[in-house]
Every structure is written in structure tokens, then in C-alpha cells.
Write an enzyme that holds these catalytic residues in place. Sequence first.
Site, short mmCIF file in Angstrom:
data_model
loop_
_atom_site.label_atom_id
_atom_site.label_comp_id
_atom_site.label_asym_id
_atom_site.label_seq_id
_atom_site.Cartn_x
_atom_site.Cartn_y
_atom_site.Cartn_z
N LYS A 80 23.19 1.49 29.05
CA LYS A 80 22.91 2.20 27.79
C LYS A 80 22.23 1.24 26.81
CE LYS A 80 25.50 5.06 24.44
NZ LYS A 80 26.86 5.54 24.09
N SER A 155 27.23 10.60 23.72
CA SER A 155 25.96 10.00 23.42
C SER A 155 25.30 9.23 24.57
CB SER A 155 26.15 9.03 22.24
OG SER A 155 27.00 7.97 22.61
N SER A 179 31.84 9.67 24.56
CA SER A 179 30.44 9.49 24.98
C SER A 179 30.20 9.04 26.41
CB SER A 179 29.75 8.50 24.05
OG SER A 179 29.38 9.17 22.89
N1 GLN Z 1 30.27 12.71 19.89
C1 GLN Z 1 31.10 11.78 19.20
C2 GLN Z 1 30.39 11.28 17.95
O1 GLN Z 1 29.36 11.78 17.70
C3 GLN Z 1 31.46 10.64 20.11
C4 GLN Z 1 30.35 9.68 20.26
C5 GLN Z 1 30.73 8.50 21.07
O2 GLN Z 1 31.69 8.49 21.81
N2 GLN Z 1 29.95 7.45 20.90
O3 GLN Z 1 30.84 10.44 17.25
#
Ligand code: GLN
Length: 515
Positions: A80, A155, A179
Amino acid sequence: MQEIVGLGIRELRQLLDKKQVSAQEILKAHKKQIGLYEKEVDAFICLTDELSQKQASLIDERIGRGERMPAMAGIPVAVKDNMCVPGYATTCASKILDGFEPAYEATAVSQIIAQGAVLIGKTNMDEFAMGSSTENSAIKKTRNPWNLNCVPGGSSGGSAAAVSAGFSTVALGSDTGGSIRQPAGFCGVVGMKPTYGMVSRFGLVAYASSLDQIGPFARSVDDAAITLTAIAGHDRRDSTSLEYFFDNQNRVTTTKNGTVDFSAGLSEKSPEELAGKMRIGIIKELIGEGIDENVRQLILEAAKTYEKMGAIVEEVSIPSVKHCLPVYYILATAEASANLARFDGVRYGYREKDAKDIMSMYLGTRQNGFGDEVKLRIMLGTHVLSTGYYDAYYKKAQQVRQLLKNEFDKVFSKYDVVISPTSPSVAFEFGSKTDDPVSMYLSDIASIPVNLGGLPGISIPCGFSKNSNHGSLPVGLQIVGSSLADAAVLQAAAAFEKATSFHNAKSPLLERVSV
Ligand code: GLN
């Protein structure tokens, strides 16, 4: 050569060991797959061609010299783009990091490279890991390999899509509120968030430091366990990284000497041996209202599968789960507002040009460098930390977080693991939730409590939702354990994988690989 794509770590390693295939051939096969389908999927922000070529030739040289090779020798890995790799930009899919090249390497990346992995590219994500669909990327949209009209989740959508499309064998992602697990569920692959502190976060761009954790994506539990083994362990450069965990026999073990093997015993044992004696709770609050009926049915069927192995499965209640979304969006944004203060045009990447003084340079940089969702969260985080609101929001949220932890502790005094859907629904269409942040936030309702508790959680494929408008889309089963019980989570996951065949289903792009 294309039959190489889609194989797991052990299979590829066997071919390498027997000299039936070289690391360069493995790389070439994956590059071919990328060449064929990356245009459709857009999983990568950049391909690390020079590095991967160098690493693959080095592996071949070492094999040629007769060296004993480490666990991930020659295995293509995608990372990532919020983890630092020197020589390549780290963008976090944000304009504000435009032109930033790190001078150091994330420990997790160093660790997979030390295990012989070949780094194939850096993957797309929601900007600064804020989002659930990868639509918040300032760079591009990543498509779900199962249905190109649908999001891959987020994400870490790029990492999930890369593994699902066969661009890499495994990938690294980061998980602050789901994410890794949510995109893994959406893309029909395995994704694990280890216990908070299990993997060093040195070189990971911070989003919300009390929640962030790096973990693996893979197409099997065994591959996820091998990758976790490579990246787990204490790192003196991350004071939150831990030295201890519980092994398969529930013994406290150190990660310090690299002696830990999370995959030990998983492939040899039967489902009954792995999970037959387990006590498993189904989280009542996560199989009721708001959960898609098809998803719910599949989770109940998964429970039956465990019962057939001999496990005891019972409903458990974790009442604070219903408060987790607001608690998370207070704590995560508060931490993000502090972590993202460093992007001011002075130290990293993008700087507003022609500003008349330093203040307008700061303001202009942040105004034009950050995307809307990131700005929204910085404002929310600043608000909940401000005088007069701190006690009402931030402090209250911390208290509820403690309540939640106590409830989890109570449940884990009776149960080995708890299960739930990974997300309330399957992958959705592009644009369907972008106008309504709360509906987007709701896709993490099941994964967020796990981060708030600092617990290990995995998402594994558990079937397909049949009546969606988009054909058959994968559904994820989430398995969660108590803090440090990562081995138990993997054990339960491996048992389910062995007892079922959902993990054998390949995304259409991987299916098209000519054998
Ligand atoms: N969807 C969640 C957020 O927007 C989790 C994102 C993540 O785990 N980085 O914060």
C-alpha cells in the site's frame, strides 16, 4: 508460464526449490498479468520495476549458489502506498505528498524483503487511508476484479484488488477501522489486521496512531500466516510494537528472535483438529438490523460449519458495538488532525507557489493539497479536541472505548473467538455512497470495534451474495480473537477454509489466466 499466477507461497516456493521455475519467471508471469488487466483494475499507483527486477535476479543468484532460501523467496508482493520504500514516491494517494520520496524503508517492507519477497508495486488507497471504497484517492479509481462497476472497498482497495486479480501473491495493507478486512471481503480474498502492536508501524504514514496496524492480504489463510510471520515482531523504532504473543498452544511466546511461525500446523491439521474444541461467539449486534439478508444467512451458515467440526457456537452480546461508529469517528479524526498537522508545505511534498507570506503558504498548501474527506476529518478532529468540546466528545469517546474493551474481555473469558460479517453488505457501485459520508462510514460497522479493542481480526471468503444487481459478489466472514491471540484467529480461519471451498473461487480476471 501463466499458470504461475494464482499459485500460493508454498507452491511457488516448491517450484523454485526444485528449480522448475526461477524468481525472474515468477516475476515475469505476474508482470504479464498486470500488463493484461491493470488497465481495467488500476490497482497500482506505481510499479517498482527496477527494484523487483533486481530482487528477482538476486534471488536466482542465491538459489544458483545453493543457498537455503527464506520463506518468501521470489514471492511477488504489492505494498500500500502509505508505506515507505526508498527510491519510490510515497503518495498516500494525496496531492499534498506530491514529489515526496522517503529516505528510509518501512520496517514491515524491510522484513518481507529480508524474507526474499519481490516488491512488485505500490497500491492505490483512499487518501491518507480515509475511506471505505478507494474513491477518495486523489490519483485514480481502483475497480473490483469481481465486477469492474463496483468498488474494491477501502482504504487498502489497491492491495485487495492486486491480490484478487493475481497481480501479486500477497500484499500489505494498513487497517485503522477495517481497511484491510473490508476490502478483502469485497474482493474475495483473505485480509488480516493483527493485534495492535504486532507489526511495526515504522515507515507507515500515520492516520490514527492508537488504531493503525499493518497486515497481510492473501488468497489463502496459510499465505496470510506466512506473511504475518515475516512482518511480526518487536522493532526498536516503534515503541508501540510488542515482543510477545500467544502461540497455537496458548503459550506466551516472544517475537524477538524471529522464532515465531504463525503458519505452523495450519496446513497439516484437519478442520476438526483446528477448531473442533473451540468456543465461538456470534456477535448478536452484528447479525441483526442493517445487515444484508444474504450476508446474514452466510454468516449463520458459517456458524453451522463450525458446529459440524465440533465447535460450540453461541450468540454473544457486546452492547457497546452500537456506539462504535461515533466513538471511532471522534478518536480517529482527533488523532488524524494531530498527525496530519505536519503536512504544511515546509517538510514534505507539495508547496503552494507564489504565497505572499508563510501563513498563506501554509493555508494554501493545505487547502489545495488535501482532498475534501481529509479536510472534513481534520476539521472534525480539531473540533472534538477543542476547549469546551474535549470533555463532551473526546473524553466521552475514550470512556466508551474502555467500556467496549471490558465487554470484549468478558466475552473472551468464555470464548476463543467471535465471528460476524466483515461488512454489512457486499461491494457497491461507484458513486453510490460518495454523497453521504455516514452511509459510507456504515460499511465499517463490524470492523471498527476490533480496532478500538486493539484485537486481531481476519476476513475470509465465506460465500457469494446471490441477489445483488451486480451478479455474484464475495462475502467476508470476520473472525476476531482476544489481544495477542492472532494464532487462534488464524487457526479458526484455516479450519473454515479447509472445511469449505469458497477460497478456491477466483475473480474473473484471475480465472481468465490461460493454463
Ligand atoms: N473506513 C474507515 C475510515 O475511513 C477505516 C479506514 C482505515 O481502516 N484506514 O476511517
